[in-house]
Design a protein around this motif. Sequence first.
Motif, PDB file in Angstrom:
ATOM      1  N   ALA A   1      20.250 -13.978   0.615  1.00 31.51           N
ATOM      2  CA  ALA A   1      20.064 -12.656   1.224  1.00 31.51           C
ATOM      3  C   ALA A   1      20.116 -12.744   2.750  1.00 31.51           C
ATOM      4  N   ALA A   2      19.532 -13.799   3.309  1.00 30.83           N
ATOM      5  CA  ALA A   2      19.555 -13.960   4.773  1.00 30.83           C
ATOM      6  C   ALA A   2      20.994 -14.149   5.253  1.00 30.83           C
ATOM      7  N   MET A   3      21.768 -14.967   4.552  1.00 33.53           N
ATOM      8  CA  MET A   3      23.167 -15.179   4.949  1.00 33.53           C
ATOM      9  C   MET A   3      23.944 -13.865   4.873  1.00 33.53           C
ATOM     10  N   GLN A   4      23.654 -13.080   3.826  1.00 34.63           N
ATOM     11  CA  GLN A   4      24.382 -11.822   3.651  1.00 34.63           C
ATOM     12  C   GLN A   4      24.001 -10.789   4.704  1.00 34.63           C
ATOM     13  N   ALA A   5      22.816 -10.938   5.281  1.00 31.72           N
ATOM     14  CA  ALA A   5      22.371  -9.969   6.284  1.00 31.72           C
ATOM     15  C   ALA A   5      22.841 -10.345   7.688  1.00 31.72           C
ATOM     16  N   ALA A   6      23.489 -11.496   7.813  1.00 26.82           N
ATOM     17  CA  ALA A   6      23.838 -11.989   9.148  1.00 26.82           C
ATOM     18  C   ALA A   6      25.077 -11.293   9.710  1.00 26.82           C
ATOM     19  N   ARG A   7      25.028 -11.026  10.986  1.00 23.28           N
ATOM     20  CA  ARG A   7      26.175 -10.566  11.782  1.00 23.28           C
ATOM     21  C   ARG A   7      25.774 -10.747  13.232  1.00 23.28           C
ATOM     22  N   PRO A   8      26.731 -10.943  14.128  1.00 21.93           N
ATOM     23  CA  PRO A   8      26.351 -11.138  15.532  1.00 21.93           C
ATOM     24  C   PRO A   8      25.539  -9.951  16.029  1.00 21.93           C
ATOM     25  N   GLY A   9      24.481 -10.229  16.747  1.00 23.04           N
ATOM     26  CA  GLY A   9      23.646  -9.160  17.285  1.00 23.04           C
ATOM     27  C   GLY A   9      22.428  -8.850  16.423  1.00 23.04           C
TER      28      GLY A   9
END
Length: 410
Positions: free
Chosen positions: A189-197
Amino acid sequence: MGRPVDTAAVALRRRALAARIGRGVALIPAAHERDLERDYVQDNDFRQTNTFFYLTELETQDAWLLIVAGGEAATTVLFLPPRTPSQERWTGLRLGPDTTAARLSGIGRVLPTDSLDRMLAALFRASGPIYAPLDVTTRDEPRLKELVFSGRDVRNLRPLVDSMRLVKDGDEIARMRKAIDISAAGHVAAMQAARPGVWEYELEAALEAAFRRNGADRLGYPSIVGSGPNSTTLHYDVNRRQTRDGDLVVVDAGAEWGQYTADVTRTFPVNGKFTPRQKAIYDLVLATQQMAFDSTRPGATVAQLNRMAREYLRAHSGTLCGAQSCDGYFIHGLGHWLGMDVHDVGDYATPLKPGMVLTLEPGIYVPAESLGVRIEDDVLVTATGAEWLSAKAPKTTVEIERLMSRPSRP
Ligand SMILES: [Mn+2]
Protein backbone atom coordinates in the motif's frame (compact mmCIF):
# COMPACT_ATOMS: atom_id res chain seq x y z
CA MET A 1 -11.65 -10.43 26.02
CA GLY A 2 -9.02 -11.81 23.75
CA ARG A 3 -8.77 -14.30 20.95
CA PRO A 4 -9.11 -18.06 21.49
CA VAL A 5 -6.25 -19.63 23.41
CA ASP A 6 -4.30 -22.56 21.99
CA THR A 7 -4.70 -24.36 25.31
CA ALA A 8 -2.52 -27.31 24.31
CA ALA A 9 0.39 -25.08 23.24
CA VAL A 10 0.36 -22.98 26.41
CA ALA A 11 0.06 -26.07 28.60
CA LEU A 12 3.17 -27.47 26.92
CA ARG A 13 5.06 -24.23 27.53
CA ARG A 14 4.10 -24.24 31.22
CA ARG A 15 5.17 -27.85 31.53
CA ALA A 16 8.52 -27.07 29.86
CA LEU A 17 9.01 -24.16 32.24
CA ALA A 18 8.20 -26.31 35.27
CA ALA A 19 10.74 -28.87 34.07
CA ARG A 20 13.40 -26.16 33.83
CA ILE A 21 12.59 -24.88 37.30
CA GLY A 22 12.77 -28.34 38.81
CA ARG A 23 11.67 -27.50 42.32
CA GLY A 24 10.20 -24.13 43.12
CA VAL A 25 7.43 -21.72 42.35
CA ALA A 26 6.90 -19.36 39.43
CA LEU A 27 4.74 -16.32 40.02
CA ILE A 28 3.83 -14.16 37.03
CA PRO A 29 1.64 -11.05 37.10
CA ALA A 30 -0.39 -9.81 34.14
CA ALA A 31 -0.28 -6.22 32.98
CA HIS A 32 -2.63 -3.65 34.44
CA GLU A 33 -4.96 -1.33 32.67
CA ARG A 34 -3.23 1.97 32.24
CA ASP A 35 -4.94 5.09 33.41
CA LEU A 36 -5.92 7.43 30.61
CA GLU A 37 -5.38 10.53 32.75
CA ARG A 38 -2.39 9.50 34.80
CA ASP A 39 -0.23 7.17 32.73
CA TYR A 40 -0.05 7.67 29.01
CA VAL A 41 -2.54 10.14 27.74
CA GLN A 42 -1.84 9.41 24.08
CA ASP A 43 -1.01 5.74 24.49
CA ASN A 44 -3.34 3.97 26.86
CA ASP A 45 -3.78 0.78 24.84
CA PHE A 46 -3.67 -2.35 27.02
CA ARG A 47 -1.05 -4.88 25.99
CA GLN A 48 -0.37 -8.03 27.97
CA THR A 49 3.14 -8.60 29.31
CA ASN A 50 4.97 -11.04 27.07
CA THR A 51 5.89 -13.48 29.84
CA PHE A 52 2.30 -13.78 31.02
CA PHE A 53 1.04 -14.05 27.46
CA TYR A 54 3.59 -16.70 26.55
CA LEU A 55 2.36 -18.93 29.36
CA THR A 56 -1.38 -18.24 29.03
CA GLU A 57 -2.21 -16.36 25.80
CA LEU A 58 -4.71 -14.45 27.92
CA GLU A 59 -5.22 -10.75 27.38
CA THR A 60 -6.78 -10.27 30.77
CA GLN A 61 -5.79 -7.53 33.23
CA ASP A 62 -4.62 -7.79 36.84
CA ALA A 63 -4.33 -11.58 36.77
CA TRP A 64 -1.62 -13.78 38.27
CA LEU A 65 -0.28 -17.11 37.14
CA LEU A 66 1.20 -19.52 39.64
CA ILE A 67 3.11 -22.61 38.64
CA VAL A 68 4.20 -24.94 41.38
CA ALA A 69 6.96 -27.15 40.01
CA GLY A 70 8.22 -30.21 41.77
CA GLY A 71 9.29 -33.52 40.34
CA GLU A 72 7.03 -34.80 37.60
CA ALA A 73 3.89 -33.03 38.78
CA ALA A 74 3.32 -29.34 38.22
CA THR A 75 0.29 -27.42 39.42
CA THR A 76 -0.93 -24.33 37.64
CA VAL A 77 -3.32 -21.84 39.19
CA LEU A 78 -4.75 -18.78 37.49
CA PHE A 79 -5.85 -15.93 39.75
CA LEU A 80 -8.39 -13.48 38.36
CA PRO A 81 -10.05 -10.42 39.87
CA PRO A 82 -13.76 -10.86 40.53
CA ARG A 83 -16.12 -9.60 37.86
CA THR A 84 -17.97 -6.37 38.61
CA PRO A 85 -21.10 -5.87 36.53
CA SER A 86 -21.15 -2.12 37.12
CA GLN A 87 -17.57 -1.82 35.81
CA GLU A 88 -18.30 -4.09 32.89
CA ARG A 89 -20.77 -1.42 31.73
CA TRP A 90 -17.60 0.56 30.96
CA THR A 91 -15.11 -2.12 30.04
CA GLY A 92 -17.21 -4.83 28.44
CA LEU A 93 -17.13 -8.42 29.61
CA ARG A 94 -14.13 -9.47 31.64
CA LEU A 95 -12.79 -12.86 32.54
CA GLY A 96 -13.56 -13.71 36.17
CA PRO A 97 -12.67 -16.55 38.55
CA ASP A 98 -15.23 -19.06 37.30
CA THR A 99 -15.68 -22.09 35.08
CA THR A 100 -15.78 -19.96 31.92
CA ALA A 101 -12.23 -18.79 32.59
CA ALA A 102 -11.15 -22.35 33.32
CA ARG A 103 -12.59 -23.52 30.02
CA LEU A 104 -11.19 -20.65 27.94
CA SER A 105 -7.74 -20.80 29.48
CA GLY A 106 -7.44 -24.55 29.77
CA ILE A 107 -6.27 -24.02 33.34
CA GLY A 108 -8.35 -26.17 35.67
CA ARG A 109 -7.78 -24.16 38.83
CA VAL A 110 -8.98 -20.58 38.66
CA LEU A 111 -9.24 -18.66 41.93
CA PRO A 112 -10.03 -15.06 42.87
CA THR A 113 -6.94 -12.85 43.25
CA ASP A 114 -7.79 -12.09 46.89
CA SER A 115 -6.89 -15.70 47.73
CA LEU A 116 -3.41 -15.33 46.21
CA ASP A 117 -1.59 -14.05 49.30
CA ARG A 118 -2.94 -16.80 51.53
CA MET A 119 -1.92 -19.43 49.04
CA LEU A 120 1.55 -17.92 48.58
CA ALA A 121 2.20 -17.82 52.31
CA ALA A 122 1.51 -21.55 52.54
CA LEU A 123 3.58 -22.30 49.45
CA PHE A 124 6.61 -20.29 50.47
CA ARG A 125 6.87 -22.30 53.66
CA ALA A 126 6.98 -25.56 51.74
CA SER A 127 8.57 -25.01 48.32
CA GLY A 128 12.04 -24.07 47.05
CA PRO A 129 13.09 -20.89 45.23
CA ILE A 130 10.56 -18.40 43.90
CA TYR A 131 10.89 -17.40 40.26
CA ALA A 132 9.28 -14.16 39.17
CA PRO A 133 9.80 -11.92 36.14
CA LEU A 134 11.95 -9.06 37.41
CA ASP A 135 11.89 -6.55 34.58
CA VAL A 136 10.66 -3.13 33.53
CA THR A 137 7.03 -4.17 33.24
CA THR A 138 6.95 -5.72 36.71
CA ARG A 139 9.23 -3.24 38.50
CA ASP A 140 6.35 -1.41 40.09
CA GLU A 141 4.40 -4.51 41.07
CA PRO A 142 4.06 -4.14 44.90
CA ARG A 143 3.69 -7.86 45.50
CA LEU A 144 6.94 -8.61 43.65
CA LYS A 145 8.79 -5.73 45.30
CA GLU A 146 7.81 -7.08 48.67
CA LEU A 147 9.01 -10.55 47.70
CA VAL A 148 12.40 -9.31 46.53
CA PHE A 149 12.99 -7.51 49.83
CA SER A 150 11.58 -10.33 51.95
CA GLY A 151 14.89 -12.17 52.22
CA ARG A 152 13.43 -15.21 50.46
CA ASP A 153 15.24 -16.97 47.63
CA VAL A 154 13.73 -14.95 44.76
CA ARG A 155 15.21 -15.50 41.30
CA ASN A 156 14.52 -13.86 37.96
CA LEU A 157 12.23 -15.96 35.79
CA ARG A 158 13.03 -14.00 32.64
CA PRO A 159 16.21 -15.83 31.51
CA LEU A 160 14.33 -19.16 31.70
CA VAL A 161 11.29 -17.99 29.74
CA ASP A 162 13.36 -15.86 27.36
CA SER A 163 15.46 -18.83 26.32
CA MET A 164 12.27 -20.81 25.67
CA ARG A 165 10.91 -17.98 23.52
CA LEU A 166 13.86 -18.32 21.11
CA VAL A 167 12.39 -21.43 19.49
CA LYS A 168 8.84 -20.76 18.32
CA ASP A 169 6.16 -23.45 18.43
CA GLY A 170 3.54 -23.97 15.71
CA ASP A 171 1.05 -21.58 17.25
CA GLU A 172 3.66 -18.83 17.54
CA ILE A 173 4.79 -19.31 13.95
CA ALA A 174 1.17 -19.12 12.76
CA ARG A 175 0.78 -15.82 14.62
CA MET A 176 3.98 -14.49 13.11
CA ARG A 177 2.93 -15.50 9.60
CA LYS A 178 -0.27 -13.53 10.08
CA ALA A 179 1.54 -10.43 11.42
CA ILE A 180 4.03 -10.63 8.55
CA ASP A 181 1.36 -11.09 5.84
CA ILE A 182 -0.46 -8.03 7.17
CA SER A 183 2.80 -6.12 7.10
CA ALA A 184 3.50 -7.10 3.50
CA ALA A 185 0.08 -5.72 2.53
CA GLY A 186 1.04 -2.47 4.26
CA HIS A 187 4.30 -2.19 2.33
CA VAL A 188 2.45 -2.76 -0.94
CA ALA A 189 0.00 0.00 0.00
CA ALA A 190 2.86 2.40 0.79
CA MET A 191 4.49 1.73 -2.59
CA GLN A 192 1.15 2.26 -4.33
CA ALA A 193 0.66 5.58 -2.56
CA ALA A 194 4.05 6.92 -3.63
CA ARG A 195 4.53 9.78 -6.09
CA PRO A 196 6.96 12.69 -6.09
CA GLY A 197 5.81 15.36 -3.67
CA VAL A 198 3.93 12.98 -1.38
CA TRP A 199 4.64 13.63 2.29
CA GLU A 200 6.26 10.92 4.36
CA TYR A 201 3.27 10.86 6.68
CA GLU A 202 0.96 10.18 3.75
CA LEU A 203 2.94 7.05 3.00
CA GLU A 204 2.83 6.21 6.71
CA ALA A 205 -0.95 6.66 6.67
CA ALA A 206 -1.37 4.37 3.65
CA LEU A 207 0.88 1.78 5.28
CA GLU A 208 -0.81 1.82 8.66
CA ALA A 209 -4.32 1.97 7.17
CA ALA A 210 -3.53 -1.26 5.34
CA PHE A 211 -2.19 -2.80 8.56
CA ARG A 212 -5.38 -2.02 10.41
CA ARG A 213 -7.63 -2.88 7.48
CA ASN A 214 -6.02 -6.30 7.45
CA GLY A 215 -6.62 -6.79 11.16
CA ALA A 216 -3.40 -5.66 12.84
CA ASP A 217 -3.80 -5.17 16.58
CA ARG A 218 -1.25 -2.37 16.66
CA LEU A 219 2.17 -1.44 15.33
CA GLY A 220 5.12 -3.59 16.32
CA TYR A 221 7.17 -0.39 16.62
CA PRO A 222 6.88 3.17 15.31
CA SER A 223 6.88 3.13 11.50
CA ILE A 224 9.98 4.51 9.83
CA VAL A 225 9.28 6.34 6.56
CA GLY A 226 12.47 8.10 5.53
CA SER A 227 12.84 9.76 2.14
CA GLY A 228 15.91 11.30 0.52
CA PRO A 229 18.33 12.35 3.27
CA ASN A 230 16.12 10.68 5.88
CA SER A 231 16.67 7.32 4.17
CA THR A 232 20.15 7.34 5.69
CA THR A 233 18.91 7.84 9.28
CA LEU A 234 18.38 4.36 10.70
CA HIS A 235 15.57 5.03 13.16
CA TYR A 236 14.00 8.11 11.59
CA ASP A 237 10.32 7.97 12.58
CA VAL A 238 9.30 11.63 12.51
CA ASN A 239 7.94 11.16 8.98
CA ARG A 240 7.33 14.84 8.23
CA ARG A 241 9.32 15.54 5.07
CA GLN A 242 7.85 16.15 1.66
CA THR A 243 9.43 13.77 -0.86
CA ARG A 244 11.07 14.97 -4.06
CA ASP A 245 11.36 13.40 -7.45
CA GLY A 246 14.38 11.09 -7.47
CA ASP A 247 14.24 10.24 -3.75
CA LEU A 248 14.55 6.76 -2.40
CA VAL A 249 12.18 5.97 0.47
CA VAL A 250 13.08 3.52 3.22
CA VAL A 251 9.98 2.10 4.93
CA ASP A 252 10.75 0.01 8.00
CA ALA A 253 7.46 -1.06 9.53
CA GLY A 254 5.80 -4.08 11.03
CA ALA A 255 2.31 -4.87 12.25
CA GLU A 256 1.57 -6.74 15.44
CA TRP A 257 -1.04 -9.49 15.46
CA GLY A 258 -1.88 -11.80 18.33
CA GLN A 259 1.01 -10.33 20.40
CA TYR A 260 3.62 -11.16 17.72
CA THR A 261 5.22 -8.61 15.45
CA ALA A 262 6.73 -8.43 12.00
CA ASP A 263 9.76 -6.32 11.10
CA VAL A 264 9.99 -5.62 7.38
CA THR A 265 11.90 -2.96 5.45
CA ARG A 266 11.46 -2.06 1.82
CA THR A 267 13.24 0.67 -0.13
CA PHE A 268 11.69 2.11 -3.26
CA PRO A 269 12.05 5.14 -5.57
CA VAL A 270 9.28 7.63 -4.86
CA ASN A 271 8.74 8.12 -8.59
CA GLY A 272 8.54 4.39 -9.27
CA LYS A 273 11.78 4.06 -11.23
CA PHE A 274 15.25 3.33 -9.80
CA THR A 275 18.15 5.34 -11.26
CA PRO A 276 21.09 3.17 -12.43
CA ARG A 277 23.03 4.33 -9.37
CA GLN A 278 20.20 3.50 -6.96
CA LYS A 279 19.70 0.14 -8.64
CA ALA A 280 23.39 -0.74 -8.38
CA ILE A 281 23.45 -0.07 -4.63
CA TYR A 282 20.09 -1.78 -4.18
CA ASP A 283 21.16 -4.92 -6.00
CA LEU A 284 24.32 -5.18 -3.90
CA VAL A 285 22.25 -5.00 -0.69
CA LEU A 286 19.83 -7.56 -2.11
CA ALA A 287 22.60 -9.96 -3.11
CA THR A 288 24.15 -9.61 0.35
CA GLN A 289 20.83 -10.51 1.93
CA GLN A 290 20.38 -13.51 -0.38
CA MET A 291 23.87 -14.74 0.51
CA ALA A 292 23.04 -14.43 4.22
CA PHE A 293 19.77 -16.29 3.68
CA ASP A 294 21.55 -19.08 1.80
CA SER A 295 23.86 -19.46 4.80
CA THR A 296 21.03 -19.49 7.35
CA ARG A 297 20.62 -23.02 8.66
CA PRO A 298 20.70 -24.92 11.95
CA GLY A 299 24.07 -24.60 13.63
CA ALA A 300 25.00 -21.21 12.16
CA THR A 301 25.14 -18.18 14.47
CA VAL A 302 23.97 -14.61 13.92
CA ALA A 303 27.57 -13.45 14.41
CA GLN A 304 28.77 -15.75 11.64
CA LEU A 305 26.06 -14.54 9.26
CA ASN A 306 26.93 -10.94 10.05
CA ARG A 307 30.62 -11.59 9.34
CA MET A 308 29.80 -13.34 6.07
CA ALA A 309 27.57 -10.47 4.95
CA ARG A 310 30.38 -7.98 5.56
CA GLU A 311 32.88 -10.15 3.72
CA TYR A 312 30.45 -10.43 0.83
CA LEU A 313 30.04 -6.64 0.71
CA ARG A 314 33.80 -6.14 0.77
CA ALA A 315 34.30 -8.63 -2.04
CA HIS A 316 31.55 -7.22 -4.26
CA SER A 317 31.66 -3.44 -3.71
CA GLY A 318 33.97 -2.67 -6.65
CA THR A 319 34.05 1.11 -6.92
CA LEU A 320 30.36 1.51 -5.95
CA CYS A 321 31.20 3.25 -2.69
CA GLY A 322 34.32 5.01 -3.97
CA ALA A 323 37.72 4.02 -2.67
CA GLN A 324 36.11 2.51 0.42
CA SER A 325 34.23 -0.77 0.54
CA CYS A 326 30.45 -0.47 0.92
CA ASP A 327 30.92 -2.42 4.14
CA GLY A 328 31.89 0.91 5.72
CA TYR A 329 28.39 2.20 4.95
CA PHE A 330 26.69 -0.81 6.53
CA ILE A 331 26.54 0.66 10.01
CA HIS A 332 24.32 -1.77 11.90
CA GLY A 333 24.09 -5.49 12.56
CA LEU A 334 22.74 -7.92 10.00
CA GLY A 335 19.73 -9.01 12.01
CA HIS A 336 18.10 -9.87 15.29
CA TRP A 337 15.61 -12.27 16.86
CA LEU A 338 11.96 -11.55 16.18
CA GLY A 339 8.86 -12.55 18.13
CA MET A 340 6.64 -10.82 20.66
CA ASP A 341 9.28 -8.10 20.82
CA VAL A 342 10.59 -6.60 17.61
CA HIS A 343 14.09 -7.11 18.99
CA ASP A 344 13.09 -10.34 20.62
CA VAL A 345 14.66 -11.83 23.70
CA GLY A 346 17.27 -14.57 23.70
CA ASP A 347 21.01 -15.06 23.73
CA TYR A 348 22.69 -14.17 20.42
CA ALA A 349 25.40 -16.76 20.97
CA THR A 350 22.77 -19.51 20.61
CA PRO A 351 23.34 -21.45 17.36
CA LEU A 352 20.33 -21.45 15.07
CA LYS A 353 17.74 -24.17 15.54
CA PRO A 354 14.58 -24.98 13.58
CA GLY A 355 11.75 -22.75 14.81
CA MET A 356 13.88 -19.69 15.47
CA VAL A 357 12.86 -16.51 13.67
CA LEU A 358 15.29 -13.75 12.84
CA THR A 359 15.55 -10.74 10.56
CA LEU A 360 18.11 -10.33 7.79
CA GLU A 361 18.52 -6.63 7.09
CA PRO A 362 21.65 -5.48 5.32
CA GLY A 363 21.81 -1.82 4.34
CA ILE A 364 24.05 0.74 2.71
CA TYR A 365 23.72 4.38 3.76
CA VAL A 366 25.55 7.15 1.90
CA PRO A 367 24.54 10.45 3.56
CA ALA A 368 26.60 12.52 1.07
CA GLU A 369 24.25 11.31 -1.69
CA SER A 370 21.06 11.19 0.46
CA LEU A 371 20.98 7.57 -0.56
CA GLY A 372 19.97 4.88 1.90
CA VAL A 373 18.95 1.33 1.08
CA ARG A 374 17.81 -1.23 3.63
CA ILE A 375 16.12 -4.51 2.81
CA GLU A 376 14.79 -6.46 5.75
CA ASP A 377 12.98 -9.76 5.76
CA ASP A 378 11.79 -12.15 8.43
CA VAL A 379 13.21 -15.62 8.19
CA LEU A 380 12.23 -18.90 9.85
CA VAL A 381 14.99 -21.42 10.48
CA THR A 382 13.92 -24.85 9.20
CA ALA A 383 15.44 -28.31 9.55
CA THR A 384 17.45 -27.90 6.36
CA GLY A 385 17.87 -24.15 5.95
CA ALA A 386 15.47 -21.25 6.15
CA GLU A 387 12.19 -19.93 4.86
CA TRP A 388 11.41 -16.36 3.83
CA LEU A 389 8.32 -15.34 5.80
CA SER A 390 7.95 -11.86 4.27
CA ALA A 391 8.27 -12.79 0.61
CA LYS A 392 4.84 -11.29 -0.15
CA ALA A 393 6.30 -7.79 -0.02
CA PRO A 394 7.80 -7.08 -3.49
CA LYS A 395 11.56 -6.96 -3.29
CA THR A 396 13.49 -7.04 -6.55
CA THR A 397 13.76 -3.74 -8.45
CA VAL A 398 11.73 -5.33 -11.26
CA GLU A 399 8.92 -6.38 -8.90
CA ILE A 400 8.86 -2.98 -7.20
CA GLU A 401 8.85 -1.03 -10.48
CA ARG A 402 6.13 -3.27 -11.88
CA LEU A 403 3.92 -2.73 -8.83
CA MET A 404 4.50 1.01 -8.84
CA SER A 405 3.75 1.36 -12.55
CA ARG A 406 0.23 0.02 -12.04
CA PRO A 407 -2.40 2.63 -11.30
CA SER A 408 -3.19 2.41 -7.60
CA ARG A 409 -6.63 1.82 -6.23
CA PRO A 410 -8.53 5.00 -5.35
MN1 LIG B 1 14.84 -4.95 12.31
